[in-house]
Write an enzyme that holds these catalytic residues in place. Structure first.
Site, short mmCIF file in Angstrom:
data_model
loop_
_atom_site.label_atom_id
_atom_site.label_comp_id
_atom_site.label_asym_id
_atom_site.label_seq_id
_atom_site.Cartn_x
_atom_site.Cartn_y
_atom_site.Cartn_z
N GLU A 184 -6.84 -7.70 -0.29
CA GLU A 184 -7.18 -7.62 1.13
C GLU A 184 -8.62 -7.17 1.29
O GLU A 184 -9.07 -6.23 0.61
CB GLU A 184 -6.33 -6.55 1.85
CG GLU A 184 -4.90 -6.90 2.11
CD GLU A 184 -4.21 -5.78 2.89
OE1 GLU A 184 -4.90 -5.04 3.63
OE2 GLU A 184 -3.00 -5.64 2.73
N GLU A 219 0.82 -1.22 0.00
CA GLU A 219 0.00 0.00 0.00
C GLU A 219 0.86 1.27 0.00
O GLU A 219 0.82 2.08 0.94
CB GLU A 219 -0.96 -0.01 1.19
CG GLU A 219 -2.01 -1.09 1.11
CD GLU A 219 -3.10 -0.95 2.19
OE1 GLU A 219 -2.87 -0.27 3.20
OE2 GLU A 219 -4.18 -1.53 2.00
C1 GAL Z 1 -4.32 -2.48 5.08
C2 GAL Z 1 -2.92 -3.00 5.26
C3 GAL Z 1 -2.87 -4.23 6.15
C4 GAL Z 1 -3.74 -4.03 7.35
C5 GAL Z 1 -5.14 -3.71 6.92
C6 GAL Z 1 -6.10 -3.52 8.08
O1 GAL Z 1 -4.28 -1.10 4.86
O2 GAL Z 1 -2.32 -3.30 4.03
O3 GAL Z 1 -1.54 -4.47 6.51
O4 GAL Z 1 -3.21 -2.98 8.11
O5 GAL Z 1 -5.14 -2.53 6.17
O6 GAL Z 1 -7.40 -3.22 7.64
#
Ligand code: GAL
Length: 657
Positions: A298, A142
């Site tokens: 994610e 990110e």
């Molecule tokens: C994303 C990140 C992850 C985790 C997640 C939590 O922004 O890539 O490592 O922090 O959010 O929602």
């Protein structure tokens, strides 16, 4: 179909790993993103690498038949790095330092950070490039998520080099930025600083270039790591995780460097409309790399930890949002994270294996979804999208600068157009004004304030070639340097539209929420407009709606003009979402744009991917189809009438008779 999530085994003693792999197999996991934040574990000190643990977990995963999306682990430098080299730390616009102790505390332009990141990437890639478990590379994480921009001295040096590359001669920069204004003239590139804290409004063209530079500086980092992976013999697809329409990075300019697009997506389960916003980002991701399936890298299995209140997902909601992603072109559904952390900032963030264990609803739903996705047919990335909605990062950066007729949130307006079309069950691609638009029946371009000559010519050619364009207020105002063109406004698209904009007529707003509205007539009905009520000079456009009230009562508000074999509409205000629906429905009617399925309720979405119809119910209300429906929905009726709350179905192509 990839299924899995971020896996952080470094947070757990090794005996837990065997249990992880057993459970991964039970859940149908076939891919894990490994080592995303493992820099401090891999490298205890400069020059000291410890790969033993990574060797062991990779071997276990491989033996378990689980593929690895191996991280380069460069997303968060360990404390030893910033202690030894404080110059890697980034600074904010007022010169304050961001210290280690959280994550992402590095200046993207710091030569020392780059050297350390390159050494780590090289060590990881050389060791694992040909490891049979590694099927994908996850570069960094990110980019820019927390550090939207860095204003350190490293950034200043790199910004000047970037400006030299763009303008060559300082006088060209002065011309582009209009520095004759307020005594801002630069005699040398060395005089330029990042847009740091200043007494008043900063030069808008300079701000725009700083945004471009920031996006490019992070892209350089990504490219550096990718080339190290390739040089080490890694032939697997390489990607990094995007964050939807994230403001600081022009993902469109990045997409070519990613072998596949990956996205992180966290719609708020408490917001009943968040599935529509998610549909927007999924359409954006698909459109960044047409023809190549993207991966939902994610999402949360249940609640997150970073909102003021972190609602759990409703039963089935996680699967509904996952299937939505697949319907809109994803070939992978992944989560943050595999096993819930016991400590640290994210201990309350849900995980595929919840802290409360496998007796939980979350775990059951994870296993169920893994099973269902494994049964999916293999589909091409082609999604039937007759409409293109224009979204451009450079325009966003420019249009949201201060000192404009009225302040508004460009992304929010673009999303409202998307939502208004989504409510009609029409699928859109999200494109740039310079893209090939010829395949779309309709192109909707909201607030296209910054328009290059090349993009303007492209849009005009699209219309001339038979396309239907809807352009709305505050468009075709400035060039790529945020300067007015000579001779007024709408100078490039005015001929196509058959009009010129005389003034923008800002409507009063209350903070960030627009308050004042105007009424626009629309063939007997009326539509509410906000933000702008523009005064138009008509040449040969036809008026199809006028202002019903306000300063411009009786004056044209909505126009149409045939241009070549196409048609160009102009709307001199920004409708509310209901108005956007009415306006687009009016335009679609003449173009053959039709919903994927007729007569669906608004909380049920329907998308056709590679001939397969996906129907997803995004509400707590079960949905029972009623006639008349197309042949494929009849099949749904045969399969059982009702699609449950947050239920979904996929129907194969209709049999050809
Ligand atoms: C994303 C990140 C992850 C985790 C997640 C939590 O922004 O890539 O490592 O922090 O959010 O929602």
């Amino acid at each position: 179909m990839y299924y899995g999530g971020d896996y952080n085994p470094e947070q757990w003693p090794e005996p837990v790993w065997d249990d992880d792999i057993r459970l991964m197999r039970a859940a149908g996991v076939n891919l894990v993103s490994l080592g995303v934040f493992a820099w401090a574990r891999i490298q205890r000190a400069e020059g000291e690498f410890d790969f033993g643990w990574l060797d062991r977990i990779l071997a276990k995963l491989h033996a378990g038949g689980i593929g690895v999306n191996l991280a380069t682990a460069t997303a968060s430098p360990p404390p030893w790095a910033s202690r030894a080299y404080p110059e890697i730390l980034p600074k904010d616009a007022s010169g304050a330092t961001y210290w280690h102790g959280s994550r992402q505390a590095y200046a993207p332009t710091s030569p020392v950070y780059r050297r350390l990141a390159a050494e780590l990437t090289g060590a990881v890639a050389e060791r694992y490039a040909s490891h049979p478990a590694v099927v994908m590379w996850h570069v960094n994480n990110e980019y820019g998520c927390h550090l939207h921009a860095d204003y350190s001295d490293n950034a200043a040096v790199a910004f000047r080099a970037w400006l030299r590359g763009r303008y060559d001669d300082i006088e060209a920069l002065n011309e582009a930025w209009g520095t004759a204004f307020w005594s801002q003239r630069y005699g040398d590139f060395e005089e330029v600083v990042p847009p740091r804290l200043a007494p008043y409004s900063l030069n808008p063209s300079g701000l725009l270039d700083f945004k471009r530079f920031t996006s490019d500086a992070m892209l350089e980092l990504y490219r550096m790591e990718k080339s190290i992976i390739r040089a080490a013999g890694g032939t697997q697809p390489v990607t990094t995780n995007f964050m939807g329409a994230f403001e600081p990075i022009d993902y469109r300019s990045w997409a070519a460097d990613l072998d596949l697009v990956a996205d992180d997506s966290y719609p708020d389960p408490a917001d009943p409309a968040s599935f529509r916003e998610a549909a927007f980002t999924r359409d954006l991701m698909r459109s960044l790399k047409p023809g190549i399936p993207w991966v939902l890298m994610e999402q949360a299995p249940d609640a997150v930890n970073w909102r003021a209140s972190n609602a759990p997902k409703a039963p089935g909601q996680m699967a509904a949002l996952s299937v939505q992603a697949v319907a809109r072109g994803a070939d992978g559904v992944m989560f943050f994270q595999w096993r819930q952390s016991r400590s640290g900032s994210e201990k309350f963030h849900s995980a595929m294996v919840p802290h409360a264990g496998t007796g939980t609803r979350t775990w059951k739903e994870i296993v169920e979804l893994g099973r269902d996705l494994a049964a999916f047919p293999r589909l091409s990335a082609t999604v039937d999208a007759p409409v293109a909605l224009i979204y451009d990062w450079h325009n966003r950066w420019a249009v949201e600068n201060s000192d404009h007729p009225v302040r508004f949130d460009y992304l929010e307006v673009v999303r409202q157009w998307h939502a208004a079309i989504h409510r009609q069950h029409v699928t859109v691609d999200i494109r740039h004004p310079g893209d090939d638009l010829s395949g779309y029946a309709v192109v909707v371009a909201p607030q296209l304030y910054l328009l290059t000559d090349a993009s303007a010519a492209n849009v005009a050619a699209y219309v001339a070639g038979g396309g239907t364009l809807l352009l709305s207020a505050f468009s075709d105002v400035v060039d790529e340097h945020d300067r007015f063109a000579a001779g007024g406004f709408t100078t490039r698209l005015g001929t196509t539209l058959g009009l010129r904009v005389r003034d923008f007529g800002a409507l009063p707003i209350d903070g960030t929420h627009d308050t004042a509205t105007v009424t626009v007539s629309l063939e007997g009905a009326s539509v509410k407009g906000r933000l702008f009520a523009e005064e138009l000079d008509l040449a040969d456009a036809t008026v199809i709606g006028d202002f019903r009230d306000g300063r411009l009562q009786g004056r044209p508000a909505f126009t149409s003009r045939k241009s070549g074999s196409g048609r160009a509409y102009y709307l001199a205000t920004v409708p509310d979402e209901e108005g956007m629906r009415a306006v687009t429905a009016r335009i679609f009617a003449g173009t053959g744009v039709r919903p994927a399925v007729e007569h669906l309720p608004q909380h049920v979405e329907a998308v056709v991917r590679d001939g397969h119809l996906f129907v997803v119910n995004h509400s707590e209300r079960p949905f029972t189809p009623s006639s008349p429906f197309g042949r494929r929905i009849e099949a749904a009726s045969e399969a059982g009438d009702t699609i449950a709350a947050y239920g979904w179905r996929v129907f194969g192509p209709p049999a050809t008779s």
